[in-house]
Scaffold this motif. Sequence first.
Motif, PDB file in Angstrom:
ATOM      1  N   CYS A 140       8.049  10.706 -12.557  1.00 47.79           N
ATOM      2  CA  CYS A 140       6.772  10.492 -13.246  1.00 47.79           C
ATOM      3  C   CYS A 140       6.872   9.578 -14.456  1.00 47.79           C
ATOM      4  N   TRP A 141       8.054   9.432 -15.029  1.00 41.22           N
ATOM      5  CA  TRP A 141       8.207   8.557 -16.195  1.00 41.22           C
ATOM      6  C   TRP A 141       7.663   7.148 -15.923  1.00 41.22           C
ATOM      7  N   PRO A 142       7.979   6.516 -14.770  1.00 42.31           N
ATOM      8  CA  PRO A 142       7.460   5.171 -14.499  1.00 42.31           C
ATOM      9  C   PRO A 142       6.201   5.180 -13.624  1.00 42.31           C
ATOM     10  N   ARG A 143       5.421   6.243 -13.660  1.00 42.48           N
ATOM     11  CA  ARG A 143       4.306   6.372 -12.713  1.00 42.48           C
ATOM     12  C   ARG A 143       3.347   5.178 -12.774  1.00 42.48           C
ATOM     13  N   LEU A 144       2.970   4.713 -13.960  1.00 45.02           N
ATOM     14  CA  LEU A 144       2.030   3.592 -14.047  1.00 45.02           C
ATOM     15  C   LEU A 144       2.632   2.322 -13.442  1.00 45.02           C
ATOM     16  N   SER A 145       3.923   2.110 -13.655  1.00 44.96           N
ATOM     17  CA  SER A 145       4.537   0.917 -13.070  1.00 44.96           C
ATOM     18  C   SER A 145       4.665   1.057 -11.560  1.00 44.96           C
ATOM     19  N   ILE A 146       4.933   2.264 -11.072  1.00 45.99           N
ATOM     20  CA  ILE A 146       4.993   2.491  -9.621  1.00 45.99           C
ATOM     21  C   ILE A 146       3.638   2.178  -8.994  1.00 45.99           C
ATOM     22  N   GLU A 147       2.569   2.627  -9.632  1.00 42.53           N
ATOM     23  CA  GLU A 147       1.221   2.366  -9.114  1.00 42.53           C
ATOM     24  C   GLU A 147       0.886   0.881  -9.192  1.00 42.53           C
ATOM     25  N   ALA A 148       1.521   0.145 -10.128  1.00 41.53           N
ATOM     26  CA  ALA A 148       1.319  -1.299 -10.199  1.00 41.53           C
ATOM     27  C   ALA A 148       2.101  -2.023  -9.105  1.00 41.53           C
ATOM     28  N   VAL A 149       3.287  -1.495  -8.762  1.00 43.37           N
ATOM     29  CA  VAL A 149       4.093  -2.108  -7.698  1.00 43.37           C
ATOM     30  C   VAL A 149       3.453  -1.873  -6.341  1.00 43.37           C
ATOM     31  N   GLY A 150       3.052  -0.633  -6.080  1.00 43.42           N
ATOM     32  CA  GLY A 150       2.479  -0.287  -4.779  1.00 43.42           C
ATOM     33  C   GLY A 150       1.636   0.965  -4.856  1.00 43.42           C
ATOM     34  N   SER A 151       1.904   1.896  -3.978  1.00 40.16           N
ATOM     35  CA  SER A 151       1.126   3.130  -3.891  1.00 40.16           C
ATOM     36  C   SER A 151       1.967   4.311  -4.370  1.00 40.16           C
ATOM     37  N   TRP A 152       1.364   5.169  -5.185  1.00 36.65           N
ATOM     38  CA  TRP A 152       2.021   6.387  -5.653  1.00 36.65           C
ATOM     39  C   TRP A 152       2.409   7.266  -4.472  1.00 36.65           C
ATOM     40  N   GLU A 153       1.535   7.396  -3.484  1.00 34.98           N
ATOM     41  CA  GLU A 153       1.832   8.230  -2.318  1.00 34.98           C
ATOM     42  C   GLU A 153       2.924   7.615  -1.456  1.00 34.98           C
ATOM     43  N   ILE A 154       2.925   6.289  -1.321  1.00 34.00           N
ATOM     44  CA  ILE A 154       4.007   5.618  -0.587  1.00 34.00           C
ATOM     45  C   ILE A 154       5.341   5.905  -1.266  1.00 34.00           C
ATOM     46  N   PHE A 155       5.358   5.843  -2.581  1.00 33.75           N
ATOM     47  CA  PHE A 155       6.571   6.117  -3.341  1.00 33.75           C
ATOM     48  C   PHE A 155       7.046   7.550  -3.105  1.00 33.75           C
ATOM     49  N   LEU A 156       6.134   8.521  -3.212  1.00 35.58           N
ATOM     50  CA  LEU A 156       6.509   9.924  -3.029  1.00 35.58           C
ATOM     51  C   LEU A 156       6.990  10.191  -1.608  1.00 35.58           C
ATOM     52  N   ASP A 157       6.310   9.614  -0.619  1.00 43.05           N
ATOM     53  CA  ASP A 157       6.719   9.814   0.776  1.00 43.05           C
ATOM     54  C   ASP A 157       8.107   9.229   1.036  1.00 43.05           C
ATOM     55  N   ALA A 158       8.362   8.032   0.480  1.00 44.45           N
ATOM     56  CA  ALA A 158       9.667   7.396   0.671  1.00 44.45           C
ATOM     57  C   ALA A 158      10.760   8.202  -0.028  1.00 44.45           C
ATOM     58  N   TYR A 159      10.442   8.780  -1.163  1.00 41.68           N
ATOM     59  CA  TYR A 159      11.402   9.615  -1.901  1.00 41.68           C
ATOM     60  C   TYR A 159      11.815  10.815  -1.051  1.00 41.68           C
ATOM     61  N   VAL A 160      10.837  11.443  -0.400  1.00 37.76           N
ATOM     62  CA  VAL A 160      11.119  12.608   0.441  1.00 37.76           C
ATOM     63  C   VAL A 160      11.914  12.198   1.682  1.00 37.76           C
ATOM     64  N   LYS A 161      11.534  11.092   2.310  1.00 37.35           N
ATOM     65  CA  LYS A 161      12.242  10.624   3.499  1.00 37.35           C
ATOM     66  C   LYS A 161      13.699  10.282   3.200  1.00 37.35           C
ATOM     67  N   ALA A 162      13.968   9.883   1.944  1.00 41.54           N
ATOM     68  CA  ALA A 162      15.339   9.532   1.556  1.00 41.54           C
ATOM     69  C   ALA A 162      16.145  10.748   1.118  1.00 41.54           C
ATOM     70  N   GLY A 163      15.552  11.935   1.238  1.00 39.97           N
ATOM     71  CA  GLY A 163      16.291  13.149   0.913  1.00 39.97           C
ATOM     72  C   GLY A 163      15.853  13.858  -0.346  1.00 39.97           C
ATOM     73  N   GLY A 164      14.912  13.279  -1.095  1.00 45.52           N
ATOM     74  CA  GLY A 164      14.426  13.928  -2.304  1.00 45.52           C
ATOM     75  C   GLY A 164      13.467  15.059  -1.987  1.00 45.52           C
ATOM     76  N   ILE A 165      13.296  15.978  -2.927  1.00 43.13           N
ATOM     77  CA  ILE A 165      12.356  17.096  -2.776  1.00 43.13           C
ATOM     78  C   ILE A 165      11.102  16.773  -3.587  1.00 43.13           C
ATOM     79  N   ARG A 166       9.965  16.756  -2.910  1.00 47.92           N
ATOM     80  CA  ARG A 166       8.723  16.403  -3.602  1.00 47.92           C
ATOM     81  C   ARG A 166       8.332  17.501  -4.591  1.00 47.92           C
ATOM     82  N   PRO A 167       8.085  17.153  -5.861  1.00 44.38           N
ATOM     83  CA  PRO A 167       7.608  18.149  -6.821  1.00 44.38           C
ATOM     84  C   PRO A 167       6.233  18.651  -6.436  1.00 44.38           C
ATOM     85  N   THR A 168       5.839  19.802  -6.951  1.00 47.79           N
ATOM     86  CA  THR A 168       4.494  20.310  -6.706  1.00 47.79           C
ATOM     87  C   THR A 168       3.484  19.426  -7.424  1.00 47.79           C
ATOM     88  N   ASP A 169       2.216  19.537  -7.028  1.00 51.80           N
ATOM     89  CA  ASP A 169       1.164  18.761  -7.687  1.00 51.80           C
ATOM     90  C   ASP A 169       1.087  19.106  -9.176  1.00 51.80           C
TER      91      ASP A 169
END
Length: 450
Positions: free
Chosen positions: A362-391
């Motif tokens: 979440c620290w770079p959330r605004l920059s992530i949203e500027a690069v692409g999609s917040w949901e794309i980022f979270l989905d890719a994080y999970v696919k790479a083995g990360g655990i998605r935080p709760t809402d």
Amino acid sequence: MDSYDLNRLLAIKDVLADANVEPFDIRDPRQCAYRVLTDIIARDQAKHDSDAEESAARAALLDPSLDGCIDQSFVEAVPACVDRPQSGAPAAGDCALQAAQSHFSFIVKLERRYRALLASGTKPAAEAVLDLPIDFQRLGEVLTAHCGKPVVIKANKLSPGGYSKVTVFSTMEVGHQSRQVVVRCDVGAGIAETSVLDEYPVIKMLHDAGVAVPRPIWAGRLEKAGGAMMVMEQVAGNAFGSPISSIIQDDGLCREMAVHLARLHGVPPSATEFGCSTVDTRSKILSMIESSAVDLGKTGVDSPVHTYAFQWLRDNLHLVGPREAVVHGDYGPHNLLVEDGRVNAILDWEFVKIGHPAEDICWPRLSIEAVGSWEIFLDAYVKAGGIRPTDDELRYFSILGLARISVMQTQIDSAFGEGPATLVRWAAPGVERFRPSMLRLGQMLGLEAA
């Protein structure tokens, strides 16, 4: 500038950079030109604000009568009003309106003060340029002893980034072979009380674990010849933004950012130099909140929105689950080297620690949203083995990150023009990034309507 050739501007910016105009100093017109070009490119690529908002902001900054319109009763009334916000609920009614109006008036004052400081420089630029706290001859002697072969190291140019470290791109000649390296040295003008000697063993362990970091070569102190420093191999690529912005929009790169962060969070904490953590996750978060509150207090800035945010974070600490991972602490486009759409290296490990992985997400959330999609980022994080935080955790750490980032921006702005902090790179975050940080923080706290 409504239209321009982006490639031409980038080329001009690179020419200015290669002319050794870093570090940016307010008294050198070449450096101010570099800063302006960087601002134009970042603003128009990231597109955080609409044209109407930008025009209104520009008109407000040029209107000298605005200062007389600021109602000081807002500043006096809001702190008591926001002292005890309702747990889990946004500020409401007149209280939220007062908080928003008083703080946005403060933002306008900061921006005007920054511009006034830019116009008031009187000393020649040469006094502040290329004053390196490193004895490269002595460094070569130390590296000769370390490598067991004759070493000569020469400085090429300063990196334009960084507030607490000096980073110098250099050439290291070992025998008849030459390679490009980076020398990173502690300085006394930073906002972070960290040392490269703390970074180095962590970088070494992460490099051995397969995380994308530069290969470390040496770290230590040079007696009477500079402070603590470390030497690493130079990695190809360019940084492309800040913790809240990006000059590149690319969903593929957004996924790359997520994959590398998931790999970092997958390194077992016991496999690093940290050993076992003895402090629980929530206590660490509470310590961050109190530390930021103290840092803000030291600037002398009275910020109602921060007062509310810190209390909201204290009251809602129960939303955070007890998870731990190796956390970079300042992950984002400004600390990634990218080449051809690929992340080659993660830089600047001065804030690395054991913490909650959602902090890095979440620290770079605004920059992530500027690069692409917040949901794309979270989905890719999970696919790479990360655990998605709760809402709830995503909202909590987004608010925590924005509150801490904006405090750091306030610290930087407050230091600008005082002592060694005459460089534009110190002042820029106060004017470029403070407004979007605070607007988004207010939005997430429920102040958007106000």
